[in-house]
Design a protein around this motif. Structure first.
Motif, PDB file in Angstrom:
ATOM      1  N   GLN A 583       0.840  -1.192   0.000  1.00 14.77           N
ATOM      2  CA  GLN A 583       0.000   0.000   0.000  1.00 14.77           C
ATOM      3  C   GLN A 583       0.879   1.248   0.000  1.00 14.77           C
ATOM      4  O   GLN A 583       1.704   1.428   0.886  1.00 14.77           O
ATOM      5  N   HIS A 584       0.717   2.061  -1.009  1.00 11.14           N
ATOM      6  CA  HIS A 584       1.420   3.352  -1.114  1.00 11.14           C
ATOM      7  C   HIS A 584       2.908   3.228  -0.805  1.00 11.14           C
ATOM      8  O   HIS A 584       3.427   3.883   0.102  1.00 11.14           O
ATOM      9  N   SER A 599      -0.968   2.058  -4.587  1.00  8.65           N
ATOM     10  CA  SER A 599      -0.891   0.685  -4.084  1.00  8.65           C
ATOM     11  C   SER A 599      -0.852  -0.262  -5.272  1.00  8.65           C
ATOM     12  O   SER A 599      -1.498  -0.026  -6.281  1.00  8.65           O
TER      13      SER A 599
END
Lengths: 611, 567
Positions: A583-584, A599
């Motif tokens: 994620q990110h 993501s």
């Protein structure tokens, strides 16, 4: 337990990732021979490296070192075939947009706050490779793509013009899809987490709008009300009982995605459903406070639409070291998907809301909140961390068992005291099932909360579990018998709380903290553990050697980020890959482009030579 | 900063460390490289959140509603229910702002009026026309260089506080810096001068909103875009400073259907079209003008009600309270307590902001005791998770501005994210004066001789008098009910609001918002004690006597006895 790592040089590749392995439960034959496989560990990140995704770059297989790289396959927001990866659609499969025109893409902010892509399964069918991905928003979404594999190198990539939205409208839409599994028959088995309390909805609903009254749950009502977007903002069409189930996506001979919601497997906060090698037994974790542990035995292999649902009973044998218990299974009910669908949707039209209410299933009464006693005829339960006095309405046993699985399990004496059950995986060579418990807390303590006297989580309940508080969580191993039925459960790895260090860590950096997803690499002795923790400043992914108890740190995520749903696919045309969603990953890295910050799902590998 | 000053600063820091040992304070100044809070990991939960809402007479006071309120998209926090309970966790149940409980009487008595006036009248931002802090940062001391790369990577102060008649700031060469000052209604409570400080707020839009279609800097374009942004933030029409020939800009600003002469920005928002194939938005019902118009069409910039364009910046100085020449009223002091800077580094759509809000709920449900992870450091500032970076500078022990460390900045984040009262992370641009005010609302407080005097009381969206409503709901003029001057002036013995006094605010808000000269001096002195101690992380609220209406510890989820209200 030993921890190994090497120092990382200054030129660490930002996007390189994890670890090893082999084995999966994707239907390949089980090997009892452990490959000589080991990963090179990495150190705890310091300084600017805390902002980066860092991972091991090599694995040794049979004495030979292989370089490992993490290949990005698909990022949230990517376009393919006129579809957008992560775009959420409504009951007509029309994209949902907000008033600013923005598409409802299941994703957090560009600063990395929020939920989104959670799990991707790689499916081998029709001589092709498919990937099914699920997104963790209140209105869930699933997408299917085809993958292409370079036969010479094993490199995977997404095929152009292959993305398709997987409609869930026949199952009332999706909801908070969490972890998943590639089943032994190469289907995607998903999850719907954080089921909404139907009793609370019935109490606090505005009948004319169908929405829970604003503020009724201290703001948490928006979590339910958000689902109205699926129904064209008409909340009267929705029922809490539509959500909290186990969806499955299979690929037919023509490459089409076939979607089914397995009502027969029960409704609760499904973190993960994990199918055992018999292709009938499924273990199901329940993510929350005062939750149960469930098992499903399908009538027929590879068919999860009919079977018998059980709940675990913990009979404690030791309080030491995270605890040990004998596990017995209490039958809740046998059901088929169609039987339960008929209860949820008597008129056979998903567009109308004719689902039952909580009060159609149960009679309830007020109990004595000091003693935990109930009026005559009612049974005291403590599921989801509150005390209730319940009685199943006559003739509603099956409906109650399937629609209110946790409450019903508590009523019939099963244990509903676990705290945030997360990942499940299986070591076939040693007949061990593993379950991650994010924390050992609350219902798992003996009339305590975080070590201090507090009866909220035990009053009215069995108080089967009486363990010492461990905010860092634990990994449990379960012995299974010849029918793949678990018989015991013992902690094999306990996180260790420490005084806060200078970086703000409060769990030992050489040990796990709030374990989340698990995956076992068949053919090795390696279990992989992902964290979802605030007690390690940077979440980590570990390999854990179940024989030597050696923990090796393989990956660290950027601050405030998480790597979810790690899963080993042992044999895809001779190559092994571990899927993971990050994620990110680049959010805190200066100079990273917006695309790099999204993501994404990727694979670590390929690795060859895993036996 | 010259080395000699740096050495003195360090020496001061060491001395203050030593002197603070007796009070148990750690030296905050040595903590510039920290990326976690040492003293209070929940510092984003401000001191005001621990207020005792019920007094000894069982009267309930509600100062909470100003922050925790029903919010409209794109603020999806909608947290008015927080008025009703102390929604703390196991860690945050303890109030670690122990400065609140300190008695500064002796220390304050040791500071003469002359000494404090001399101190606050010294400009610690500019000397000889140069921005001293910028000079210090340009040759960054090792102690502030958190990533050790030999340069300052954060905000380099570039506002000269030299405003022209339209509120535009100019550098010593007479060029626009882009900063523009505006007047606004102070937010109820702690930011009133009566409660401790004077302050100002400046806005700067990014280059494309200050340039014409050809890329040339244009004040005309900038003025129009500021009005458009004001209209979007307020979600209402905004009278333009001067009539605009719409044909020059190709935008129907007043939505009258033709490109003609517009006297105002008319707020009309219709959902733009989303093209799934291209992933782009189009057919906007409102548009920026100039180069930003083209960037909107290409989606390099975006537009939406309630949101600032990406790249928007704010400056907020918090200052001591000066006394005017007649010794009868107050004004903004030259000396800054703090220089606060915010920059919107990324655009987040409604969809993303909604996702973030719901995820917070989910996280809180799953891990009720888990604290927020706020990413950042001294040099880069802290991210609020919704697209903004906040960075602060505060006085060091010798009164020079220095960067705030992680924990000091963490204190800012709680209010600039995660509450219902803000619009895209900010407080007062939505409260900006309209074109009917002095200099059409665009001026710095220092440019208006009579300050807040003769400014009429603002109304709530529901049409009630806003400050009077606050006094009634709170039964006091500050969150801690520690401002005895307001208590005595506006309330009777039973705590009932004196309508005759409230009446005076109607036409002159300074009657409520200004402290007396005596109180102003005390507030300055009390804060100077905190500066001397460098004990900001223990609480920055300036008071002389210990505050009594604040909890040292709350029971998580305990009721405040407030019945949530939205005004």
């Amino acid at each position: 337990m030993r921890t190994t790592y090497i120092g990382m040089g200054a030129s660490i590749a930002v996007i390189s990732m994890i670890a090893v392995g082999c084995g999966s439960s994707n239907g390949s034959s089980v090997s009892n021979v452990s490959s000589d496989v080991s990963f090179t560990g990495i150190a705890v990140p310091e300084g600017d490296s805390q902002k980066e995704l860092r991972s091991t770059t090599e694995v040794s297989v049979g004495g030979e070192t292989q370089a490992i790289s993490f290949t990005k396959l698909l990022a949230t927001g990517d376009s393919n075939n006129n579809e957008i990866f992560g775009l959420v659609k409504d009951h007509h499969d029309t994209p949902i947009t907000f008033d600013d025109g923005s598409p409802y893409i299941c994703n957090g902010t560009n600063s990395g706050v929020g939920s989104g892509l959670d799990h991707s399964s790689i499916l081998q069918k029709n001589g092709k490779l498919y990937m099914v991905s699920q997104f963790e928003c209140q209105v869930g979404a699933m997408y299917k793509v085809e993958l292409e594999q370079d036969a010479a190198t094993g490199t995977l990539s997404v095929k152009e013009n292959s993305m398709e939205f997987v409609s869930q409208k026949e199952g009332f839409g999706g909801f908070v899809h969490c972890a998943g599994q590639t089943t032994p028959w190469n289907s995607h088995l998903g999850s719907e987490e954080y089921e909404i309390d139907a009793r609370a909805v019935e109490k606090d609903i505005n009948a004319s709008t169908g929405l829970v009254v604003s503020g009724a749950w201290d703001g948490e009502e928006v979590y339910y009300n958000e689902v109205a977007k699926f129904w064209g903002n008409d909340a009267t069409r929705m029922s809490p009982y539509y959500y909290g189930w186990t969806p499955e996506v299979t690929i037919d001979a023509n490459g089409n995605a076939l979607y089914a919601k397995h009502y027969a497997m029960g409704r609760f906060s499904h973190e993960l459903s994990f199918v055992m090698p018999d292709k009938k037994t499924v273990y199901m974790s329940d993510d929350g406070t005062n939750v149960g542990l469930f098992m499903f035995k399908a009538d027929n292999a590879e068919e999860l639409g009919a079977g018998t649902l059980y709940a675990a009973k913990w009979t404690q044998t030791s309080q030491a070291n995270g605890g040990s218990a004998n596990i017995s299974w209490i039958k809740l009910a046998h059901a088929t998907d169609s039987e339960i669908k008929a209860i949820l949707d008597p008129d056979g039209d998903v567009e109308t809301n004719d689902a039952p209410l909580f009060s159609d299933l149960f009679d309830s009464a007020d109990g004595n909140s000091t003693t935990g006693e109930c009026p005559s005829g009612y049974t005291a339960v403590n599921a989801s961390a509150y005390f209730e006095c319940l009685k199943v309405k006559s003739g509603m046993e099956q409906a109650a068992a399937l629609l209110e699985t946790r409450r019903y399990a508590a009523l019939v004496g099963a244990t509903t005291e676990f705290r945030k059950e997360e990942g499940i995986t299986y070591d076939a060579a040693n007949n061990k099932l593993y379950i991650a418990m994010s924390e050992v807390a609350r219902g798992m303590e003996d009339h305590k909360k975080n070590g201090e006297a507090n009866s909220k989580y035990d009053i009215g309940g069995n108080n089967d579990v009486k363990l010492d508080y461990n905010p860092c969580g634990a990994l449990y191993a379960l012995d299974v018998d010849g029918n793949y039925t678990a018989t015991t459960m013992s902690a094999v790895l306990n996180g260790k709380a420490i005084d806060e260090d200078s970086d703000g860590n409060t769990c030992d950096l050489e040990n796990i903290s709030n374990p989340d997803n698990l995956t076992f690499l068949e053919g090795t002795d390696l279990l992989f553990i992902g964290e979802d923790s605030s007690m390690h400043k940077n979440n980590m992914v570990w390999s854990y050697n179940v024989k030597t108890q050696e923990l090796t740190r393989l990956l660290t995520t950027p601050l405030d980020a998480e790597t979810t749903s790690i899963f080993w696919h042992k044999n895809i045309n001779g190559y092994s890959y571990m899927t993971a969603v990050t994620q990110h990953p680049m959010e805190k890295v200066e100079g990273a482009s917006n695309d790099e910050k999204e993501s994404f799902v990727g694979v670590l590998g390929p690795i060859t030579g895993i036996k | 900063m010259p080395y000699i000053i740096l050495l003195l600063t360090i020496l001061t820091a060491i001395l203050s460390l030593v002197s603070c040992d007796t009070t148990g304070y750690k030296n905050a100044q040595t903590d510039f490289k920290a990326t976690v809070a040492r003293n209070n990991r929940a510092a984003y939960i401000t001191s005001q959140c621990y207020t005792k809402t019920v007094d000894e007479n069982s009267t309930v006071h509600n100062p909470c509603y100003t922050c925790h309120t029903a919010s409209a998209p794109p603020n999806y926090i909608n947290d008015y229910a927080l008025q009703e309970s102390y929604d703390m966790g196991e860690y945050s149940r303890s109030n670690r702002f122990d400065n609140l409980f300190r008695d500064r009487s002796d220390a304050v008595a040791g500071i003469s009026d002359a000494a404090i006036l001399s101190y606050i009248r010294e400009d610690n931002y500019r000397k000889d026309g140069l921005i001293t802090l910028a000079a210090s940062l340009s040759s960054v001391p090792d102690a502030w260089d958190s990533n050790g790369n030999g340069k300052w990577d954060g905000y380099l102060p570039d506002c000269y506080f030299d405003f022209d008649a339209e509120g535009f700031d100019r550098n010593p060469d007479g060029e626009d810096t882009g900063w523009r000052a505006f007047g606004y209604y102070p937010f109820p409570g702690t930011f009133w001068p009566a409660n401790g400080s004077t302050d100002d707020v400046l806005i700067r839009l990014p280059d494309p909103l200050r340039e014409d279609a050809g890329g040339n800097t244009s004040r005309s374009v900038y003025r129009i875009n500021l009005a458009i942004v004001e209209s979007l933030i307020k979600e209402s029409d905004v009278i333009l400073e001067e009539s605009v020939d719409e044909t020059q800009y190709g935008v129907d600003l007043d939505h009258d259907g033709i490109l003609g002469t517009a006297g105002k920005i008319v707020f009309v928002w219709e959902k733009p079209d989303f093209d799934t194939a291209t992933g782009k938005l189009g057919n906007f019902s409102m548009s920026y003008v100039g180069r930003a118009k083209e960037l909107l069409e290409s989606n390099e910039l975006l537009i939406a009600p309630g949101l600032y364009p990406q790249g928007t910046e704010f400056l907020h100085t918090v200052r001591y309270i000066d006394i005017d020449e007649t010794n009868t009223t107050i004004r903004m002091a030259p000396r800054m307590k703090e220089l606060r800077y915010a920059r919107k580094v990324s655009w987040n759509s409604y969809s993303q902001l909604q996702n973030a809000a719901l995820s917070e709920i989910k996280e809180k449900n799953g891990f009720p005791d888990r604290l927020r992870t706020i990413v950042g450091d001294t040099e880069h500032g802290l991210q609020n998770g919704l697209g903004w970076v906040f960075q602060g500078f505060i006085e060091d022990g010798s009164g020079e501005l220095r960067p705030q460390n992680y924990e000091e900045t963490l204190y800012c984040i709680g209010c600039h994210s995660g509450i219902g009262a803000i619009r895209d992370g900010t407080f007062v641009f939505a409260r900006k004066f309209g074109t009917d005010h002095f200099r059409k609302g665009w001026y710095h407080w220092s440019q208006k001789n009579n300050g807040l005097k003769d400014i009429a009381e603002p109304l709530t969206p529901g049409g009630a008098y806003e400050y009077t409503t606050y006094l009634q709901a709170n039964g006091a003029g500050d969150e801690f009910r520690g401002n005895e001057e307001i208590m005595q002036k506006f309330f009777d013995q039973e705590g009932k609001l004196l309508e005759s006094e409230a009446e005076k605010i109607r036409t002159d808000i300074s009657y409520l918002l200004y402290p007396s000269v005596k109180r102003a001096l005390e507030l300055n002195k009390a804060y100077k004690v905190i500066v001397d101690e460098q004990s900001f992380i223990h609480g920055r609220d300036p008071h002389v006597k210990p505050l009594v209406n604040v909890h040292t510890e709350v029971t998580p989820k305990a009721s405040t006895m407030i019945k949530a209200a939205v005004y």
